[in-house]
Design a protein around this motif. Structure first.
Motif, PDB file in Angstrom:
ATOM      1  N   LYS A 125     -41.179-104.259 -27.216  1.00 30.81           N
ATOM      2  CA  LYS A 125     -40.564-102.703 -26.704  1.00 30.81           C
ATOM      3  C   LYS A 125     -40.204-102.933 -25.085  1.00 30.81           C
ATOM      4  CE  LYS A 125     -41.294 -97.767 -26.973  1.00 30.81           C
ATOM      5  NZ  LYS A 125     -42.426 -96.864 -27.394  1.00 30.81           N
ATOM      6  N   ALA A 126     -39.104-102.879 -24.688  1.00 32.60           N
ATOM      7  CA  ALA A 126     -38.452-102.929 -23.403  1.00 32.60           C
ATOM      8  C   ALA A 126     -38.175-101.359 -23.018  1.00 32.60           C
ATOM      9  CB  ALA A 126     -37.303-103.678 -22.985  1.00 32.60           C
ATOM     10  N   LEU A 127     -38.977-100.994 -21.773  1.00 38.82           N
ATOM     11  CA  LEU A 127     -38.537 -99.600 -21.363  1.00 38.82           C
ATOM     12  C   LEU A 127     -38.301 -99.885 -19.766  1.00 38.82           C
ATOM     13  CD1 LEU A 127     -41.748 -97.728 -22.827  1.00 38.82           C
ATOM     14  CD2 LEU A 127     -39.741 -97.504 -23.612  1.00 38.82           C
ATOM     15  N   ASN A 128     -37.278 -98.947 -19.232  1.00 44.88           N
ATOM     16  CA  ASN A 128     -37.190 -98.949 -17.806  1.00 44.88           C
ATOM     17  C   ASN A 128     -36.535 -97.793 -17.489  1.00 44.88           C
ATOM     18  OD1 ASN A 128     -34.264 -99.166 -18.612  1.00 44.88           O
ATOM     19  ND2 ASN A 128     -34.080-101.623 -18.276  1.00 44.88           N
ATOM     20  N   MET A 129     -36.086 -97.486 -16.156  1.00 47.16           N
ATOM     21  CA  MET A 129     -35.520 -96.537 -15.620  1.00 47.16           C
ATOM     22  C   MET A 129     -33.967 -96.663 -15.360  1.00 47.16           C
ATOM     23  SD  MET A 129     -38.558 -94.721 -13.162  1.00 47.16           S
ATOM     24  CE  MET A 129     -38.175 -93.196 -13.162  1.00 47.16           C
ATOM     25  N   ALA A 130     -33.668 -97.941 -15.294  1.00 45.34           N
ATOM     26  CA  ALA A 130     -32.284 -98.726 -14.974  1.00 45.34           C
ATOM     27  C   ALA A 130     -32.284-100.169 -15.459  1.00 45.34           C
ATOM     28  CB  ALA A 130     -31.713 -97.908 -13.733  1.00 45.34           C
ATOM     29  N   TRP A 135     -27.294-103.350  -8.241  1.00 43.96           N
ATOM     30  CA  TRP A 135     -26.526-102.259  -7.707  1.00 43.96           C
ATOM     31  C   TRP A 135     -26.550-101.083  -8.623  1.00 43.96           C
ATOM     32  CZ3 TRP A 135     -24.165-102.514  -2.948  1.00 43.96           C
ATOM     33  CH2 TRP A 135     -24.107-103.888  -2.508  1.00 43.96           C
ATOM     34  N   ALA A 136     -27.943-101.000  -9.218  1.00 45.29           N
ATOM     35  CA  ALA A 136     -27.900 -99.975 -10.368  1.00 45.29           C
ATOM     36  C   ALA A 136     -28.497 -98.682  -9.933  1.00 45.29           C
ATOM     37  CB  ALA A 136     -28.984-100.565 -11.681  1.00 45.29           C
ATOM     38  N   GLY A 137     -28.253 -97.805 -10.628  1.00 47.45           N
ATOM     39  CA  GLY A 137     -28.801 -96.255 -10.318  1.00 47.45           C
ATOM     40  C   GLY A 137     -29.579 -95.991 -11.661  1.00 47.45           C
ATOM     41  N   PRO A 138     -30.102 -94.803 -11.712  1.00 47.72           N
ATOM     42  CA  PRO A 138     -30.918 -94.469 -12.760  1.00 47.72           C
ATOM     43  C   PRO A 138     -29.774 -94.014 -13.889  1.00 47.72           C
ATOM     44  CG  PRO A 138     -30.589 -92.671 -10.943  1.00 47.72           C
ATOM     45  CD  PRO A 138     -30.285 -93.697 -10.627  1.00 47.72           C
ATOM     46  N   LYS A 139     -30.559 -93.962 -15.014  1.00 45.80           N
ATOM     47  CA  LYS A 139     -29.648 -93.688 -16.349  1.00 45.80           C
ATOM     48  C   LYS A 139     -28.879 -92.568 -16.447  1.00 45.80           C
ATOM     49  CE  LYS A 139     -32.753 -96.739 -19.135  1.00 45.80           C
ATOM     50  NZ  LYS A 139     -33.774 -96.949 -20.202  1.00 45.80           N
ATOM     51  N   SER A 140     -29.579 -91.550 -16.155  1.00 49.61           N
ATOM     52  CA  SER A 140     -29.263 -90.443 -16.422  1.00 49.61           C
ATOM     53  C   SER A 140     -29.403 -89.055 -15.314  1.00 49.61           C
ATOM     54  CB  SER A 140     -29.893 -89.628 -17.628  1.00 49.61           C
ATOM     55  OG  SER A 140     -29.433 -90.566 -18.901  1.00 49.61           O
ATOM     56  N   PHE A 141     -30.547 -88.968 -14.787  1.00 46.96           N
ATOM     57  CA  PHE A 141     -30.770 -88.337 -13.811  1.00 46.96           C
ATOM     58  C   PHE A 141     -31.116 -88.465 -12.452  1.00 46.96           C
ATOM     59  CE2 PHE A 141     -32.377 -86.555 -18.133  1.00 46.96           C
ATOM     60  CZ  PHE A 141     -31.580 -85.528 -18.319  1.00 46.96           C
ATOM     61  N   ASN A 142     -30.383 -88.026 -11.267  1.00 52.11           N
ATOM     62  CA  ASN A 142     -30.565 -88.326  -9.836  1.00 52.11           C
ATOM     63  C   ASN A 142     -31.487 -87.312  -9.372  1.00 52.11           C
ATOM     64  OD1 ASN A 142     -28.843 -90.891  -8.786  1.00 52.11           O
ATOM     65  ND2 ASN A 142     -27.657 -89.627 -10.418  1.00 52.11           N
ATOM     66  N   MET A 146     -36.388 -84.446 -12.277  1.00 54.72           N
ATOM     67  CA  MET A 146     -36.304 -85.209 -13.595  1.00 54.72           C
ATOM     68  C   MET A 146     -36.136 -86.514 -13.648  1.00 54.72           C
ATOM     69  SD  MET A 146     -33.761 -82.624 -15.985  1.00 54.72           S
ATOM     70  CE  MET A 146     -34.251 -81.125 -16.469  1.00 54.72           C
ATOM     71  N   LEU A 147     -36.435 -87.494 -12.659  1.00 53.53           N
ATOM     72  CA  LEU A 147     -36.451 -88.683 -12.319  1.00 53.53           C
ATOM     73  C   LEU A 147     -37.305 -89.362 -13.381  1.00 53.53           C
ATOM     74  CD1 LEU A 147     -36.627 -89.417  -8.451  1.00 53.53           C
ATOM     75  CD2 LEU A 147     -34.614 -89.614  -9.667  1.00 53.53           C
ATOM     76  N   ALA A 148     -38.328 -88.809 -13.837  1.00 54.53           N
ATOM     77  CA  ALA A 148     -39.119 -89.420 -14.716  1.00 54.53           C
ATOM     78  C   ALA A 148     -38.744 -89.560 -16.202  1.00 54.53           C
ATOM     79  CB  ALA A 148     -40.505 -88.726 -14.807  1.00 54.53           C
ATOM     80  N   ARG A 149     -37.548 -88.712 -16.291  1.00 55.25           N
ATOM     81  CA  ARG A 149     -37.013 -88.808 -17.537  1.00 55.25           C
ATOM     82  C   ARG A 149     -36.014 -90.091 -17.754  1.00 55.25           C
ATOM     83  NH1 ARG A 149     -35.691 -82.722 -19.910  1.00 55.25           N
ATOM     84  NH2 ARG A 149     -37.618 -81.606 -19.371  1.00 55.25           N
ATOM     85  N   ASN A 150     -35.626 -90.767 -16.713  1.00 50.13           N
ATOM     86  CA  ASN A 150     -35.126 -91.996 -17.072  1.00 50.13           C
ATOM     87  C   ASN A 150     -35.804 -93.039 -17.648  1.00 50.13           C
ATOM     88  OD1 ASN A 150     -32.411 -91.520 -15.253  1.00 50.13           O
ATOM     89  ND2 ASN A 150     -33.872 -90.793 -13.869  1.00 50.13           N
ATOM     90  N   TYR A 151     -37.035 -92.960 -17.645  1.00 51.13           N
ATOM     91  CA  TYR A 151     -38.092 -93.945 -18.170  1.00 51.13           C
ATOM     92  C   TYR A 151     -37.781 -93.809 -19.773  1.00 51.13           C
ATOM     93  CZ  TYR A 151     -41.932 -97.218 -19.090  1.00 51.13           C
ATOM     94  OH  TYR A 151     -42.780 -97.993 -19.315  1.00 51.13           O
ATOM     95  N   SER A 152     -37.025 -94.704 -20.476  1.00 52.90           N
ATOM     96  CA  SER A 152     -36.755 -94.629 -21.801  1.00 52.90           C
ATOM     97  C   SER A 152     -36.285 -96.152 -22.243  1.00 52.90           C
ATOM     98  CB  SER A 152     -35.647 -93.907 -21.898  1.00 52.90           C
ATOM     99  OG  SER A 152     -34.443 -94.328 -21.214  1.00 52.90           O
TER     100      SER A 152
END
Length: 218
Positions: A125-130, A135-142, A146-152
């Motif tokens: 199982k691999a989990l990350n925020m991006a 040069w990456a930014g968060p998956k969904s929420f800046n 809601m920053l913690a909701r990027n952890y998926s």
């Protein structure tokens, strides 16, 4: 000129990123594993182990000039617009992300003069925020709330992976179980059979929506 400072236009693009003034939290990676190996029936070597990594303070961009869902799509609602009249994205770069990988890895292999095979299975199982590309930014929420909701699950997460490979020397030819010589040996001797089989589960997908329906600016 006398003070060494100048006021920049509020619509000036700062470029791809900027660290916080005088501060940057550098990231690092931790890795560990515990693997047990044993010789089993008829010389089969089996191993099983726990393999894991952690990414601490993952360096990511974050647009700090955003509002959360339901707070409207008007640029006048942006925090930096209210404070300074700035209505464009403002990407700050710092070590604030987190990623984790945990897996059970099992292998079995055997090698003899006429055969070699190996089989492996990974439950992980691999989990990350991006997905870190440099040069990456968060998956969904800046938005800060809601920053913690990027952890998926990471986009490359595959929960189950199984592979198996086999190489077998066919018993035909000089010095083999079925001895051959001359033309028969040249035609039928020295052949090998090889096979490879792989099967794995799919990667996750993300459900998204436009800013108009979510009433937010990301």
């Amino acid at each position: 000129i006398t003070s060494g400072q100048g006021t920049l236009p509020v619509n000036l693009d700062m470029g791809p990123r900027s660290p916080w003034g005088g501060q940057i939290n550098r990231g690092y990676i931790q890795s560990w594993n515990l693997i047990m190996e044993r010789t089993m029936y008829k010389g089969i070597i089996a191993s099983a182990g726990y393999v894991a990594t952690r990414t601490i303070n993952q360096l990511l961009d974050r647009n700090i000039n955003t509002v959360g869902p339901g707070l409207g799509i008007s640029t006048a609602n942006l925090p930096l617009a209210k404070a300074y009249g700035r209505t464009i994205a403002t990407n700050m770069w710092d070590g604030w992300g987190y990623a984790a990988y945990d897996s059970l890895q099992v292998t079995a292999k055997k090698q003899s003069p006429n055969m070699f095979f190996t089989t492996s299975y990974t439950f992980g199982k691999a989990l990350n925020m991006a997905d870190d590309t440099g040069w990456a930014g968060p998956k969904s929420f800046n938005w800060e709330g809601m920053l913690a909701r990027n952890y998926s699950p990471a986009s490359y997460d595959r929960r189950h992976m199984f592979t198996s490979a086999l190489t077998y020397n066919l018993p035909f030819g000089k010095g083999q179980k079925v001895g051959l010589s001359g033309f028969a040996d040249a035609l039928l001797g020295g052949w090998k059979y090889s096979g490879l089989f792989s099967v794995y589960s799919g990667t996750p997908f993300t459900v998204t929506g436009p800013g108009q329906s979510l009433q937010c600016i990301g």
